[in-house]
Design an enzyme around this catalytic site. Sequence first.
Site, mmCIF file in Angstrom:
data_model
loop_
_atom_site.group_PDB
_atom_site.id
_atom_site.type_symbol
_atom_site.label_atom_id
_atom_site.label_comp_id
_atom_site.label_asym_id
_atom_site.label_seq_id
_atom_site.Cartn_x
_atom_site.Cartn_y
_atom_site.Cartn_z
ATOM 1 C CE LYS A 179 9.618 -12.273 -4.560
ATOM 2 N NZ LYS A 179 9.609 -10.793 -4.374
ATOM 3 C CD GLU A 254 -5.535 -13.473 0.549
ATOM 4 O OE1 GLU A 254 -6.386 -13.037 -0.266
ATOM 5 O OE2 GLU A 254 -4.883 -12.753 1.303
ATOM 6 C CB CYS A 288 -6.616 -8.622 -0.665
ATOM 7 S SG CYS A 288 -6.548 -9.465 0.934
ATOM 8 C CD GLU A 382 -7.506 -6.003 -5.651
ATOM 9 O OE1 GLU A 382 -7.530 -6.317 -4.455
ATOM 10 O OE2 GLU A 382 -6.810 -6.595 -6.500
#
Length: 487
Positions: A179, A254, A288, A382
């Site tokens: 997906k 992750e 990331c 972040e």
Amino acid sequence: MMAATILGNLAQKQGWIGGWADLGGAVLPVNEPATGELMAEVALANPADVRRAAKAAREAQCAWASLPFLDRAAIFRRAVVVLEREQEELASWIVRETGGILPKAQFEIGSVINLLHEAAAMLTQPRGLILPSNEGTLSYARRVPHGVVGVISPFNFPFLLSARALLPALATGNAVVLKPDPRTPVSGGLLHALLFEAAGLPANVLQVLPGEADAGESLVTDPDVTMISFTGSTAAGRRVGELAGKHLKKVALELGGKNSMIILDDADLDAATSCGAFASWMHQGQVCMSAGRHLVHEKIAAEYVKRMTEKAKHLPVGDPYRENVALGPLITAKQVEKVTRIVTESVAAGARLQAGGTAKGLFYSPTVLDGVTPGMAVFREEIFGPVVAVTTFSTDEEAIQLANDTEHGLSAGIISNSLMRARAIAERLNVGLVHINDQTVQDDGLMPMGGRGSSGNGSRHGGPANWDEFTQWQWVTYKNAPPPYPF
């Protein structure tokens, strides 16, 4: 040509369940971030589509795992040939769909080519161990596939980060339901469907279902899916982990990062600013592993900020498909709003804006903030935007404390002319990846990639870690005859 084939299939609003087939009826538009132009429309999967795909994958998995290993390896090698032949057109599509510059798209394709070679090579590697046993008994442990692996991939490096889980999962004998992120359904999913269709992958072994959160949750909870590999935000990862744990499934997470570049006072400033700029501005900071913090020794901080500010003011921002630029657009207006909020709040709290801090549509200028302290939003959150946030330190101990002052633990970079000093710092950082005399955004596919804390659950992708993640041990014994038992 492959790109034309993609557009033709997308025009028919089809999805991929073992072959081109209609899904639930909803349509997902694929828009180019730089212009807003509608590139294509694809079928949007719903939970019923997920159920159908998972069941078909489960039924196909045993035959796939039983296929002679050289026949399976040949499929990955044929995929390499197709990808190398079509890479120019595919790179153009990735540029337009993701908003990344051409070298970034080329890196994705080159990395997937390497991963395809690695997947083929896995099939000729040993898959078990002979264990100690008594005379008359053969005892061994072998690696066996989980069954069906559900892969949920992100928008930022969609072609590569889908492949990072998809390819080793297939190589180890699993079927896969993929997906992709609904913002990049073609680069993250349908390109792989086309690639493996051309390479001759048996029907139903790979399912590709672009979908929203409801499809993702259905994938995580489906009874025929035995493992989930998720790459994305920490918030979404917590939900995936919760659902997978409730259903007793293996899950590899992750997740996001709040990564630090540590610039020591003996660093070469030209090298340090080059590394730092790439770490925060590559793909508009939407990685990331991007450097969310620049921890700079107080003796050199003013010069570091000055040089970084000059870089920011001269980097071109624009449409990466039609212009020669360094930075393209952010992926959505929502992401622009988030970056704007973090920068605005941090300046209000006392950070100094040295460059950037402005948006024009989805284009956000490369930004430099100094005077950043641990209480500010730009230090804690972040960003996923092109922001260099500079915090000073006076001692190595303080740099370590600042770098570890986060729930995340993904990547770090250290710039110093003293390797032993840098190594001493590196050994005390709570991260899964650390690079001495390099920046934070590193991924070659051959190493165990993953984070700690809120950056992941200790899972790893890549290299030797692939056998650990995508298979499980099975213990087998053979005896000459059944032994006697007392009852």
